[in-house]
Each structure stands twice: as structure tokens, then as C-alpha cells.
Design a protein around this motif. Structure first.
Motif, PDB file in Angstrom:
ATOM      1  N   ASN A  62     -22.045  55.950 -51.321  1.00 58.68           N
ATOM      2  CA  ASN A  62     -22.678  55.388 -50.136  1.00 58.68           C
ATOM      3  C   ASN A  62     -22.836  53.870 -50.203  1.00 58.68           C
ATOM      4  O   ASN A  62     -22.844  53.213 -49.161  1.00 58.68           O
ATOM      5  N   TYR A  63     -22.917  53.321 -51.405  1.00 65.06           N
ATOM      6  CA  TYR A  63     -22.865  51.862 -51.521  1.00 65.06           C
ATOM      7  C   TYR A  63     -21.505  51.361 -51.033  1.00 65.06           C
ATOM      8  O   TYR A  63     -21.419  50.386 -50.284  1.00 65.06           O
ATOM      9  N   ALA A  64     -20.446  52.048 -51.460  1.00 63.04           N
ATOM     10  CA  ALA A  64     -19.096  51.656 -51.048  1.00 63.04           C
ATOM     11  C   ALA A  64     -18.901  51.810 -49.543  1.00 63.04           C
ATOM     12  O   ALA A  64     -18.265  50.977 -48.892  1.00 63.04           O
ATOM     13  N   ASN A  65     -19.464  52.867 -48.958  1.00 64.05           N
ATOM     14  CA  ASN A  65     -19.247  53.151 -47.540  1.00 64.05           C
ATOM     15  C   ASN A  65     -20.032  52.226 -46.619  1.00 64.05           C
ATOM     16  O   ASN A  65     -19.552  51.873 -45.537  1.00 64.05           O
ATOM     17  N   PHE A  66     -21.245  51.826 -47.029  1.00 66.63           N
ATOM     18  CA  PHE A  66     -22.134  51.178 -46.078  1.00 66.63           C
ATOM     19  C   PHE A  66     -22.666  49.803 -46.483  1.00 66.63           C
ATOM     20  O   PHE A  66     -23.206  49.089 -45.644  1.00 66.63           O
ATOM     21  N   VAL A  67     -22.521  49.417 -47.745  1.00 64.71           N
ATOM     22  CA  VAL A  67     -23.102  48.152 -48.194  1.00 64.71           C
ATOM     23  C   VAL A  67     -22.052  47.183 -48.729  1.00 64.71           C
ATOM     24  O   VAL A  67     -22.095  45.994 -48.438  1.00 64.71           O
ATOM     25  N   GLU A  68     -21.123  47.699 -49.499  1.00 63.18           N
ATOM     26  CA  GLU A  68     -20.131  46.851 -50.167  1.00 63.18           C
ATOM     27  C   GLU A  68     -19.279  46.066 -49.174  1.00 63.18           C
ATOM     28  O   GLU A  68     -18.841  46.597 -48.159  1.00 63.18           O
ATOM     29  N   LYS A  69     -19.057  44.790 -49.491  1.00 60.92           N
ATOM     30  CA  LYS A  69     -18.180  43.952 -48.680  1.00 60.92           C
ATOM     31  C   LYS A  69     -16.755  44.129 -49.180  1.00 60.92           C
ATOM     32  O   LYS A  69     -16.397  43.660 -50.257  1.00 60.92           O
ATOM     33  N   ASN A  70     -15.946  44.807 -48.409  1.00 59.30           N
ATOM     34  CA  ASN A  70     -14.581  45.120 -48.832  1.00 59.30           C
ATOM     35  C   ASN A  70     -13.635  44.937 -47.644  1.00 59.30           C
ATOM     36  O   ASN A  70     -13.609  45.768 -46.731  1.00 59.30           O
ATOM     37  N   PRO A  71     -12.884  43.843 -47.622  1.00 58.35           N
ATOM     38  CA  PRO A  71     -12.008  43.574 -46.479  1.00 58.35           C
ATOM     39  C   PRO A  71     -10.878  44.582 -46.322  1.00 58.35           C
ATOM     40  O   PRO A  71     -10.241  44.646 -45.277  1.00 58.35           O
ATOM     41  N   THR A  72     -10.622  45.381 -47.355  1.00 55.57           N
ATOM     42  CA  THR A  72      -9.534  46.367 -47.274  1.00 55.57           C
ATOM     43  C   THR A  72      -9.989  47.682 -46.658  1.00 55.57           C
ATOM     44  O   THR A  72      -9.168  48.567 -46.414  1.00 55.57           O
ATOM     45  N   ARG A  73     -11.313  47.830 -46.420  1.00 55.17           N
ATOM     46  CA  ARG A  73     -11.837  49.068 -45.857  1.00 55.17           C
ATOM     47  C   ARG A  73     -12.363  48.832 -44.451  1.00 55.17           C
ATOM     48  O   ARG A  73     -12.843  47.756 -44.114  1.00 55.17           O
ATOM     49  N   LYS A  74     -12.286  49.869 -43.641  1.00 65.25           N
ATOM     50  CA  LYS A  74     -12.808  49.806 -42.285  1.00 65.25           C
ATOM     51  C   LYS A  74     -14.328  49.723 -42.323  1.00 65.25           C
ATOM     52  O   LYS A  74     -14.989  50.475 -43.032  1.00 65.25           O
ATOM     53  N   SER A  75     -14.886  48.793 -41.571  1.00 66.17           N
ATOM     54  CA  SER A  75     -16.341  48.625 -41.542  1.00 66.17           C
ATOM     55  C   SER A  75     -16.993  49.811 -40.842  1.00 66.17           C
ATOM     56  O   SER A  75     -16.438  50.373 -39.898  1.00 66.17           O
ATOM     57  N   PRO A  76     -18.187  50.202 -41.281  1.00 66.01           N
ATOM     58  CA  PRO A  76     -18.871  51.326 -40.620  1.00 66.01           C
ATOM     59  C   PRO A  76     -19.316  50.952 -39.225  1.00 66.01           C
ATOM     60  O   PRO A  76     -19.590  49.783 -38.926  1.00 66.01           O
ATOM     61  N   THR A  77     -19.402  51.922 -38.357  1.00 63.49           N
ATOM     62  CA  THR A  77     -19.899  51.729 -36.999  1.00 63.49           C
ATOM     63  C   THR A  77     -21.370  52.130 -36.941  1.00 63.49           C
ATOM     64  O   THR A  77     -21.922  52.695 -37.886  1.00 63.49           O
ATOM     65  N   HIS A  78     -21.996  51.847 -35.800  1.00 62.72           N
ATOM     66  CA  HIS A  78     -23.373  52.305 -35.607  1.00 62.72           C
ATOM     67  C   HIS A  78     -23.471  53.816 -35.766  1.00 62.72           C
ATOM     68  O   HIS A  78     -24.401  54.325 -36.408  1.00 62.72           O
ATOM     69  N   LEU A  95     -30.939  52.316 -51.112  1.00 64.05           N
ATOM     70  CA  LEU A  95     -29.852  51.961 -50.202  1.00 64.05           C
ATOM     71  C   LEU A  95     -30.347  51.845 -48.763  1.00 64.05           C
ATOM     72  O   LEU A  95     -29.671  51.265 -47.913  1.00 64.05           O
ATOM     73  N   LEU A  96     -31.528  52.385 -48.488  1.00 63.01           N
ATOM     74  CA  LEU A  96     -31.998  52.452 -47.107  1.00 63.01           C
ATOM     75  C   LEU A  96     -32.065  51.079 -46.444  1.00 63.01           C
ATOM     76  O   LEU A  96     -31.526  50.869 -45.358  1.00 63.01           O
ATOM     77  N   ARG A  97     -32.711  50.116 -47.097  1.00 65.07           N
ATOM     78  CA  ARG A  97     -32.842  48.809 -46.447  1.00 65.07           C
ATOM     79  C   ARG A  97     -31.509  48.099 -46.274  1.00 65.07           C
ATOM     80  O   ARG A  97     -31.221  47.613 -45.176  1.00 65.07           O
ATOM     81  N   PRO A  98     -30.664  47.982 -47.301  1.00 69.34           N
ATOM     82  CA  PRO A  98     -29.377  47.318 -47.064  1.00 69.34           C
ATOM     83  C   PRO A  98     -28.507  48.036 -46.041  1.00 69.34           C
ATOM     84  O   PRO A  98     -27.752  47.387 -45.313  1.00 69.34           O
ATOM     85  N   VAL A  99     -28.611  49.357 -45.950  1.00 70.02           N
ATOM     86  CA  VAL A  99     -27.860  50.077 -44.921  1.00 70.02           C
ATOM     87  C   VAL A  99     -28.393  49.714 -43.539  1.00 70.02           C
ATOM     88  O   VAL A  99     -27.613  49.510 -42.589  1.00 70.02           O
ATOM     89  N   LEU A 100     -29.699  49.594 -43.401  1.00 76.26           N
ATOM     90  CA  LEU A 100     -30.277  49.189 -42.118  1.00 76.26           C
ATOM     91  C   LEU A 100     -29.876  47.763 -41.752  1.00 76.26           C
ATOM     92  O   LEU A 100     -29.609  47.466 -40.579  1.00 76.26           O
ATOM     93  N   VAL A 101     -29.827  46.877 -42.739  1.00 76.96           N
ATOM     94  CA  VAL A 101     -29.360  45.513 -42.482  1.00 76.96           C
ATOM     95  C   VAL A 101     -27.906  45.535 -42.020  1.00 76.96           C
ATOM     96  O   VAL A 101     -27.521  44.802 -41.099  1.00 76.96           O
ATOM     97  N   SER A 102     -27.089  46.382 -42.634  1.00 77.71           N
ATOM     98  CA  SER A 102     -25.699  46.534 -42.192  1.00 77.71           C
ATOM     99  C   SER A 102     -25.648  46.991 -40.744  1.00 77.71           C
ATOM    100  O   SER A 102     -24.839  46.500 -39.943  1.00 77.71           O
ATOM    101  N   TYR A 103     -26.500  47.932 -40.382  1.00 75.95           N
ATOM    102  CA  TYR A 103     -26.559  48.432 -38.995  1.00 75.95           C
ATOM    103  C   TYR A 103     -26.884  47.301 -38.027  1.00 75.95           C
ATOM    104  O   TYR A 103     -26.238  47.147 -36.986  1.00 75.95           O
TER     105      TYR A 103
END
Length: 427
Positions: A174-190, A209-217
Motif C-alpha cells: 500500500n505504500y507503493a500503491n498510494f504514497v510512493e513517488k514512482n513516475p513509471t506507475r499510474k497515479s491513484p485516482t480518488h 499510512l492513513l495520513r500520507p494516503v489522505l494527503v495523496s488524495y
């Protein structure tokens, strides 16, 4: 400097009956005698237990089942370190230089894997992009080019199958899916993040992970309809449930940290107006904000090591107005702003007002050197952001200002020293 922190810590509670021990080995010349053990709730550290050193080690028994990240804090030296438990015994050995921890050697398999994972994550985020660029200059058969390809492959692949380690697997995925900055992966949507928040098990609340995921949102898209996006999220997680209330609490604190006052006020009001049972997490957020609103009576604080006063507490200081300043000797914004208040301090004193500065320093020498030049009342716990008044007074950044009247009621919360000077009509 204005300090914004999003900490990524991790732990997971489980329902299997068990207990485990945390063993910490240290050299004889490491001086701390006491250690605090913390667990986590969202982005909040929760004190689990305290233990006194015996010989060259601490042996801490955790009586309740627990999987995930825990934190050790040595208050005498203001040292903290994170580790994980998969609800099994944890063993570590600390290497020390000049009474500071220079290295942690994890002696259990789970922590060794987690340490490897975090090392790879850091390198993926900060080093891997540069390696891709350098690779273009070393194509072909050069040994350096082959070594680059090997390292790129290692970082890209991660550490493989982690199914043996439930928490490490949850965090890695879930860090990889929602927090990690990775230009080779599709960014998560809302919708991706909403699905994650609504479908995850109890690991979410304790993974950090809750807070950084919310910041990503909040950072997805142009933010032209941010309120609508937030309302959509809160409806999905349901603020009448414990999870929804924890999400709401985290959002209020994010808005506070980033100075998004309108959003903070809106959703804090929604929290206060909930008619259902409120969980401890949201109740604490509501209480802390209530205590530091305009018109509230500023909570008292008993001084720890005060200078320039014989008073024992904030309320014990007799003045028609009190200017409370939260600051740090390492804060660049404080370096710029405090001299402006020093210039006006004689005028402040002439009107029977007083400045009370509470420092979030952790290094005694740095604090003492700086405080020599500050003519007002000063105090510190030398615990940095672990200082008790950080949470009591809802301090997320330095400098932070409050103005109190003679009855210790909050009458203003200026943003900057210039705003403070204008409010006090000292221009």
C-alpha cells in the motif's frame, strides 16, 4: 521554520491471543535508564508502557497481541527509533557513539526484512531516478554500466514475496500503491483511494499510512472542487463509524498543519455536530481545538526549567496581556521573527504585558546558547516535538503565537510576528 511533518510509521493490531517480549541490548556507556514503548493510532503515538534498564538491556513485555510498528523513546537523551512486531519476540542491539544511537542491529527476521524494505524504498524514491539517467552514459559492456543495471533491477523489483510477514506485506503493497513517488506507475485516482480506505481491515488505522494516503488524495487533480472531493470521501467512509471519525480527525489536523483554515473550520464544525458516539481519536481532536479557540481559557502549563521569572506556571505570570510563543533554535522562521519582537519588548513591558516563549528544542546546548539573547520568560522540556505542550496547544509549526488577556483567555492567534505587532498596536 514552519514545520510540516507527515510521519510514516506502521503497526497492526490483531485478535489472536498472545504476548511477546521486546529485548534491547546496549553498550555499558549508553547512559539512559528509562525507555518508553509506544504503539500508534493513525498519526498519534500511544504510550504502551515504561521500563527501567537492568544491566545493559531492557526487557519489555507486551501483554496484548500486537503486530506492526512500535516506537522506543529514551526521554533522557530525546532519542527515538521505530521497529516492527509481527506479534513475536523482538530483539535488537544498539550501537552507540557519544551517547547517541549510531546503528540498530535487528536480530529478529521480521525487523531485518522491514529494514531492508525501507532502505530500498528510500533509494527508489531518491536514487533510482538518477540511476536511470546515469545509465544512458554507460551503455554496453562497461563494468560500471552492468553494475548500474544490477542495482536498478534490485531497486525496481523490491524484496519479493512478503506473504510470510503480514504487516510488512501490507505496508509494502500500500505504500507503493498510494504514497510512493514512482513516475513509471499510474497515479491513484480518488476512487482508488476511497476503495482502499473503505475496504482495508484494521491494519489501516495503525499502519501510519492513513495520513500520507489522505494527503495523496487531497493532491489529486487541480483541486478546483476540493470540498466536493472531501465530502465524497467522508460519505464513503461514513463519519458515524470509528474509521470515518479517524479519517475526519486526520483531515482536520492536515488542514491545520497546512494552514487551510476555512477547511479546518468547516470540518471541525461537522465533527462537533455529529450526533453519534464519538471515538477517542476524534474526541481528542475536538477537545484540543476547543481549548485553543479564540475566547477559550488557555490551558495552564507548569514550568519545567524557566528563566527570567519566579512564576511557577503560565497562569502564575501576572500581566495584563501574555504573548505565548512556541519556537525552536533550529527554526529559520523563528530566527527571522523573534528579533522583531525583541525590538518591541521594552514597549511590551511598559504596558504590563509579558512574553512567554516555550521551546521545542531537543539539544540542551543549542537551546541555552540561543535563550541567552531572549529577554522574556523562557522554558523548554528539551523533548523536541515530543514536548507535552505540542499536543496540548495544538502546535504544528514554529513559530506559533497566542495572545492572552489577564484572565488567560485567548484573544488573538497571529500568524506572524508582524501580525502580532500590528495587533498590539506597536508599529
Amino acid at each position: 521554520m514552519k514545520r510540516i511533518i507527515v510521519l510514516v510509521n506502521i503497526f497492526v493490531t490483531v485478535s489472536v491471543a498472545a504476548q511477546f517480549n521486546v529485548s534491547i541490548e546496549v553498550p555499558a556507556d549508553f547512559t539512559p535508564k528509562e525507555v518508553y514503548l509506544y504503539s500508534l493510532n493513525g498519526s498519534k503515538d500511544i504510550l504502551n508502557s515504561r521500563e527501567t534498564r537492568k544491566g545493559n538491556s531492557w526487557q519489555i513485555k507486551v501483554s496484548k497481541p500486537y503486530t506492526g510498528m512500535m516506537k522506543l523513546y529514551f526521554p533522557e537523551e530525546n532519542i527515538s527509533l521505530n521497529f516492527i512486531s509481527e506479534n513475536k519476540d523482538v530483539k535488537m542491539r544498539l550501537e552507540v557513539a557519544k551517547n547517541k544511537v549510531s546503528n540498530v542491529i535487528y536480530l529478529d527476521e521480521s525487523n531485518a526484512k522491514m529494514n531492508e524494505l525501507q532502505d530500498i524504498q528510500q533509494k527508489k524514491e531518491y536514487i533510482l531516478p538518477a540511476l536511470y539517467q546515469i545509465k544512458e552514459y554507460y551503455k554496453g559492456k562497461e563494468n560500471f554500466g552492468k553494475a548500474l543495471e544490477t542495482e536498478i533491477l534490485r531497486l525496481s523489483q523490491g524484496i519479493g514475496d512478503m506473504s510470510k510477514y503480514p504487516f510488512v506485506n501490507f505496508y509494502q503493497t500500500n505504500y507503493a500503491n498510494f504514497v510512493e513517488k514512482n513516475p513509471t506507475r499510474k497515479s491513484p485516482t480518488h476512487d482508488d483511494i476511497i476503495k482502499f480506505l473503505t475496504n482495508s481491515n484494521e491494519m489501516l488505522e495503525t499502519s501510519s499510512l492513513l495520513r500520507p494516503v489522505l494527503v495523496s488524495y487531497l493532491n489529486i487533480g487541480p483541486n478546483t472542487n476540493l470540498t466536493s472531493d472531501i465530502d465524497k470521501l467522508l460519505k464513503a467512509v461514513n463519519t458515524e463509524t470509528p474509521r470515518g471519525q479517524t479519517v475526519l480527525s486526520e483531515l482536520i489536523e492536515v488542514f491545520d498543519t497546512y494552514g487551510m483554515q476555512d477547511l479546518k473550520d468547516k470540518y471541525l464544525t461537522e465533527a462537533k455536530n455529529l450526533k453519534c458516539t464519538i471515538n477517542d481519536r476524534l474526541a481528542k481532536t475536538i477537545e484540543t481545538n476547543k481549548n485553543t479557540e479564540i475566547g477559550a481559557r488557555f490551558p495552564d502549563y507548569t514550568f519545567n526549567r524557566p528563566s527570567n521569572t519566579t512564576a511557577k506556571s503560565i497562569h502564575g505570570v501576572k500581566a495584563d496581556r501574555k504573548i505565548i510563543v512556541f519556537w525552536s533554535s533550529t527554526c529559520s522562521h523563528c530566527e527571522a521573527e523573534l528579533p522583531k519582537i525583541i525590538e518591541k519588548y521594552s514597549s511590551i513591558k511598559k504596558q504590563n504585558w509579558e512574553v512567554i516563549a516555550l521551546s521545542l528544542d531537543s539539544e540542551k546546548t543549542a537551546y541555552e546558547n540561543k535563550v541567552k539573547s531572549l529577554p522574556w520568560i523562557n522554558d523548554t522540556e528539551l523533548r523536541g516535538w515530543y514536548s507535552s505542550y505540542g499536543e496540548t496547544y495544538n502546535v504544528h509549526a514554529t513559530p506559533t503565537y497566542f495572545v492572552l488577556d489577564s484572565a488567560n483567555k485567548i484573544i488573538a492567534k497571529p500568524e506572524h510576528a508582524s501580525d502580532l505587532i500590528t495587533y498590539l498596536k506597536l508599529n
